[in-house]
Every structure is written in structure tokens, then in C-alpha cells.
Design a protein around this motif. Structure first.
Motif, PDB file in Angstrom:
ATOM      1  N   ALA A  22       4.586   2.303   6.084  1.00 23.58           N
ATOM      2  CA  ALA A  22       3.566   1.503   5.401  1.00 23.58           C
ATOM      3  C   ALA A  22       2.326   1.353   6.272  1.00 23.58           C
ATOM      4  N   PRO A  27       3.176   5.445   1.419  1.00 28.14           N
ATOM      5  CA  PRO A  27       3.946   4.559   0.537  1.00 28.14           C
ATOM      6  C   PRO A  27       5.260   5.148   0.071  1.00 28.14           C
ATOM      7  N   GLN A 250      -2.555   0.598   7.872  1.00 33.07           N
ATOM      8  CA  GLN A 250      -2.581  -0.339   6.748  1.00 33.07           C
ATOM      9  C   GLN A 250      -1.753  -1.566   7.137  1.00 33.07           C
ATOM     10  N   TRP A 253      -0.197  -3.805   4.238  1.00 32.80           N
ATOM     11  CA  TRP A 253       0.963  -3.172   3.608  1.00 32.80           C
ATOM     12  C   TRP A 253       2.183  -3.275   4.513  1.00 32.80           C
TER      13      TRP A 253
END
Length: 281
Positions: A22, A27, A250, A253
Motif C-alpha cells: 500500500a 493496491p 502512499q 493508504w
């Protein structure tokens, strides 16, 4: 016993890999590793023969959360297969846009159902633990009340902007999941293990359930604005394109993935430890 410990190590490793994926904007890999983490954790719980008091409730909860993770992975793969680049222009009817958003909402509601059933099973496992009259129960009750107050403020903002009954008709399952986890958190202090893994896990699980509610409410509000825009508002379909984020960390995330996986993991391990400690005392 070695196999059980090996599954626990594998679960932790898969969870760390999911968070790392992540963080690196991968993803699909994050969802895959998250599913592996929950399945390994499920195996660990099922192989533990010394905690019959809570084993089946905790196993059912983890299993349902694994089903939700599998559904999210499947939906993501379908989304990637359908369109890497999604373009909405004047040639796309508003009804098509509304149908797509409605499909997303329906999928999130199905995921909310699995989440609610999962946390209900985990809460049943917590309630099955004997209360040992620890003073730390006051601390978890206060923490749960503070969390509930924060959650209530966010609810008030949504309820003030949109029709209450319509909103509740969509988000009530996610709302129930959040309230159940906060209630279990309030009671966990009296049943906590010595390392307090159970209350910490329930706190993270409460944050994850609140996040699930927030995502569903945001999707519904977007649909509501498109379906019934306010008077005087100018709404025109725009262009939505996918942008490459590969190579960029990220952080948000990664934090969401860590909370979503660490919560159930700590609840499961903490409940098993608390059951063993209660039997030993």
C-alpha cells in the motif's frame, strides 16, 4: 504447536507486506497480502485447542472479514479489467454515471454486511471471556466514550446536510459495525490480557469500522448530489482519468491498511491470550 506458531508468523509477515505494498501504491498486491494475512490468522485461531471458550466465535469473525477481503480483491480486479482509463464526457449519459456510482454503493453495503457480521462474532468472543474486575476497564470505557463522541460529531455533519432516513437506509449496517466495536472496546478492559492486545485491537477495529462508514456515506452523498443537485448548482459530467502513482509513497493508504489488518489480528491474539490467562488463574 509449531504449525500454529508458524501460521501466526506468516500472518504477521503477510500483514507487513500488505502495508508495504500500500505504501508503494500497489493496491492489488496489498489486497492479496491482506487476504493471506487473514487466512493465516484464521488457521492460527482454529489450531489453538486450548481456548474453546472463544475459539469458534473469533474464528467466525476472522473468517467473515477474510470473505470481505476476498470480495474487495475481486471487485478491484474487475474494475481494472473493465477500464484502466475511465473517461466520462458529454457522450456518457447521466443515468450511466448514476448507475456506476450506485453499483459502488451496493458493493460497499455488501462489504458492510460482512464487516458487521464479523465484528458481531468478535464481540461475542469478547463477551465470552470472564470478567476479572480489573480497574483498567474504566480506561477502556472512557476511551470508547471519547471515540463515540468523535464519531457522533461526524454523524451530525452528515445528518445536517442530507435526508436522515435516506442516509440511514444506506449506511445503517456500517453504522452498526462501528457501534458494536466501540461497545466491545468499552467492555474489553475488564477482560483484557496482560499485554492489552485485546483493547488495542478493538480500538483499531473501531477506527476501521468508522472508516468503512465514512467511505459508504461519502459514496452515497456523491450519488445524492448527482441525482438531486441543490437548487442553483451547476453539475456537468467531467473527465476522470487514472494517474500513475507508482513509485510514490502512499502514506495514508498504508496507514489505512495497517489499521484494517492490525485490528482483527490483535483482537484475535488478545482474545486467545486472555482466555488462556483466565483458565490459568
Amino acid at each position: 504447536m509449531r504449525l500454529s506458531f508458524g501460521l501466526l508468523v506468516a500472518s504477521v509477515a503477510a500483514g507487513l507486506l500488505s502495508v508495504a505494498a500500500a505504501l508503494l501504491a500497489m493496491p492489488a498486491a496489498s489486497l492479496q497480502f491482506g487476504l493471506v494475512m487473514l487466512l493465516a490468522l484464521l488457521g492460527y485461531v482454529l489450531l489453538d485447542q486450548g481456548v474453546r471458550r472463544v475459539r469458534w466465535a473469533v474464528a467466525a469473525g476472522i473468517g467473515l472479514l477474510a470473505v470481505v477481503a476476498a470480495m474487495r480483491l475481486l471487485w478491484y480486479q474487475e474494475q481494472v479489467d473493465e477500464a484502466g482509463w475511465l473517461t466520462y464526457g458529454q457522450g456518457v449519459a447521466k443515468a450511466d454515471m448514476l448507475a456506476r456510482v450506485r453499483e459502488v454503493i451496493d458493493r460497499q453495503r455488501l462489504a458492510a454486511l460482512g464487516l458487521t457480521l464479523g465484528v458481531l462474532c468478535l464481540a461475542a468472543g469478547v463477551l465470552a471471556l470472564p470478567s476479572r474486575g480489573r480497574r483498567q476497564g474504566v480506561a477502556t470505557s472512557v476511551l470508547a466514550l471519547l471515540l463515540l463522541a468523535w464519531f457522533g460529531l461526524s454523524l451530525a455533519r452528515d445528518f445536517g446536510r442530507y435526508p436522515l432516513l435516506d442516509l440511514l437506509g444506506t449506511v445503517w449496517l456500517a453504522l452498526l459495525a462501528a457501534l458494536v466495536t466501540m461497545g466491545a472496546l468499552a467492555l474489553s478492559g475488564w477482560r483484557a490480557d496482560r499485554r492489552w492486545l485485546l483493547p488495542l485491537g478493538l480500538f483499531l477495529l473501531s477506527l476501521g469500522a468508522a472508516r468503512a462508514y465514512s467511505d459508504l456515506a461519502a459514496a452515497w452523498s456523491a450519488w445524492w448530489i448527482m441525482a438531486k443537485p441543490p437548487d442553483g448548482a451547476f453539475l456537468q459530467p467531467g473527465v476522470m482519468v487514472s494517474t500513475s502513482t507508482e513509485g510514490f509513497p502512499q502514506v495514508s493508504w498504508a496507514i489505512e491498511a495497517a489499521i484494517a489488518l492490525a485490528g482483527p489480528g490483535l483482537v484475535a491474539v488478545g482474545a486467545l491470550r486472555s482466555s488462556r490467562e483466565a483458565d490459568a488463574s
